[in-house]
Design a protein around this motif. Structure first.
Motif, PDB file in Angstrom:
ATOM      1  N   VAL A   1       0.853  -1.189   0.000  1.00 34.70           N
ATOM      2  CA  VAL A   1       0.000   0.000   0.000  1.00 34.70           C
ATOM      3  C   VAL A   1       0.887   1.237   0.000  1.00 34.70           C
ATOM      4  O   VAL A   1       2.125   1.139   0.095  1.00 34.70           O
ATOM      5  CB  VAL A   1      -0.947   0.005   1.218  1.00 34.70           C
ATOM      6  N   GLU A   2       0.265   2.394  -0.110  1.00 32.48           N
ATOM      7  CA  GLU A   2       1.019   3.640  -0.156  1.00 32.48           C
ATOM      8  C   GLU A   2       1.911   3.781   1.072  1.00 32.48           C
ATOM      9  O   GLU A   2       1.467   3.572   2.203  1.00 32.48           O
ATOM     10  CB  GLU A   2       0.059   4.830  -0.248  1.00 32.48           C
ATOM     11  N   GLY A   3       3.154   4.090   0.846  1.00 31.98           N
ATOM     12  CA  GLY A   3       4.113   4.240   1.938  1.00 31.98           C
ATOM     13  C   GLY A   3       5.025   3.056   2.099  1.00 31.98           C
ATOM     14  O   GLY A   3       6.078   3.159   2.752  1.00 31.98           O
ATOM     15  N   ASP A   4       4.668   1.907   1.527  1.00 32.02           N
ATOM     16  CA  ASP A   4       5.523   0.729   1.607  1.00 32.02           C
ATOM     17  C   ASP A   4       6.747   0.893   0.717  1.00 32.02           C
ATOM     18  O   ASP A   4       6.672   1.463  -0.379  1.00 32.02           O
ATOM     19  CB  ASP A   4       4.751  -0.529   1.171  1.00 32.02           C
ATOM     20  N   ARG A   5       7.867   0.361   1.170  1.00 34.13           N
ATOM     21  CA  ARG A   5       9.094   0.351   0.381  1.00 34.13           C
ATOM     22  C   ARG A   5       9.520  -1.109   0.216  1.00 34.13           C
ATOM     23  O   ARG A   5      10.369  -1.610   0.933  1.00 34.13           O
ATOM     24  CB  ARG A   5      10.192   1.161   1.081  1.00 34.13           C
TER      25      ARG A   5
ATOM     26  N   ARG B   1       6.330   0.056   7.579  1.00 38.71           N
ATOM     27  CA  ARG B   1       5.868   1.196   6.788  1.00 38.71           C
ATOM     28  C   ARG B   1       5.899   2.479   7.616  1.00 38.71           C
ATOM     29  O   ARG B   1       6.380   3.520   7.147  1.00 38.71           O
ATOM     30  CB  ARG B   1       4.458   0.925   6.263  1.00 38.71           C
ATOM     31  N   GLU B   2       5.403   2.405   8.837  1.00 33.94           N
ATOM     32  CA  GLU B   2       5.371   3.590   9.703  1.00 33.94           C
ATOM     33  C   GLU B   2       6.779   4.081  10.040  1.00 33.94           C
ATOM     34  O   GLU B   2       7.007   5.288  10.164  1.00 33.94           O
ATOM     35  CB  GLU B   2       4.615   3.263  10.986  1.00 33.94           C
ATOM     36  N   ALA B   3       7.719   3.145  10.186  1.00 32.82           N
ATOM     37  CA  ALA B   3       9.085   3.506  10.563  1.00 32.82           C
ATOM     38  C   ALA B   3       9.963   3.835   9.367  1.00 32.82           C
ATOM     39  O   ALA B   3      11.134   4.202   9.549  1.00 32.82           O
ATOM     40  CB  ALA B   3       9.712   2.362  11.367  1.00 32.82           C
TER      41      ALA B   3
END
Length: 255
Positions: A103-107, A208-210
């Motif tokens: 999802v958006e924000g994943d690397r 994702r958050e980090a």
């Protein structure tokens, strides 16, 4: 009707519980976990001796249908099940939880194997790696100089990376717990398999958050020609349809 369920996954246990009230169920566990969570119904532990051994077991125990509910990465068992079911003329269904979707924000960085994952580490600049691929594949990372946090249900055996800290734990895991884990160990890369499911998914949100990149190993395909169910309900309906067809004919559901 006698149904053989292959695998000790969450879905396998749920399916055994769903089927048990109205049909005979035998669940087969690989025996790789010391203290597995046992499903309802009959349980056997250990291998069959390859595809031929499994085919013999299906005939000897009058199995009417097989559900391959093994881990999505249990490639050998899945292909043995396909060969054995074809040999013994027993219907086979694969039960596979859907894979994870970024999802958006994943690397995310996708690779085809653990060996490719190990080879990719230098290019990603990783120094402190959270490795959640299970204890059986650590040999692929044995020569890597990075520091690894390895989480598994049972203690892994060598070979493994020289700089390894082992965390013995079993899911499901929580988002607060995964956040704390990444922070406490200063993780700068998560390596995992695309196992799917909710039990271990919180690590992906925590990463994702980090802003921690994820190196994810793609799952192998289901053997060609084997139908796939993605939920326990779909698999139970498939078994019930086989049972109903056999009852109407007044014979076994085996073709």
């Amino acid at each position: 009707m006698h149904v053989l369920i292959l695998g000790g996954t969450t879905e396998a246990r749920a399916l055994a519980e769903a089927l048990h009230p109205w049909t005979r169920v035998t669940s087969s566990l690989a025996g790789r976990v010391a203290r597995p969570r046992l499903p309802v119904g009959e349980v056997r532990v250990g291998g069959f001796g390859g595809a031929e051994g499994l085919a013999d077991w299906l005939r000897a125990h009058h199995v009417d249908a097989v559900i391959d509910a093994t881990h999505p990465f249990a490639r050998t068992m899945s292909f043995n099940a396909a060969r054995a079911a074809a040999t013994a003329h027993v219907p086979l269904l694969a039960l596979r939880r859907p894979g994870w979707v970024p999802v958006e924000g994943d690397r995310w960085h996708s690779v085809a194997s653990l060996e490719e994952a190990a080879a990719a580490l230098p290019g990603l600049g990783a120094e402190r790696v959270f490795l959640t691929t299970g204890r059986m594949g650590l040999a692929a990372f044995a020569a890597c100089p990075q520091w690894f946090l390895v989480r598994s249900v049972d203690a892994p055996a060598p070979p493994m990376p020289a700089r390894t800290e082992v965390l013995l734990d079993r899911g499901p895991f929580t988002l607060p717990g995964e956040r704390a884990l990444l922070s406490r160990h200063r993780v700068d890369l998560l390596v995992t398999k695309d196992s799917g499911g909710a039990a271990t998914a919180p690590k992906l949100q925590a990463a994702r958050e980090a802003g921690v990149p994820v190196l994810i190993v793609r799952r192998p395909p289901v053997p060609e020609g084997v139908p796939v169910a993605t939920t326990v309900e779909e698999a139970a309906a498939w078994v019930q349809a086989k049972d109903t067809a056999g009852t109407r004919r007044g014979v076994s559901t085996r073709p």
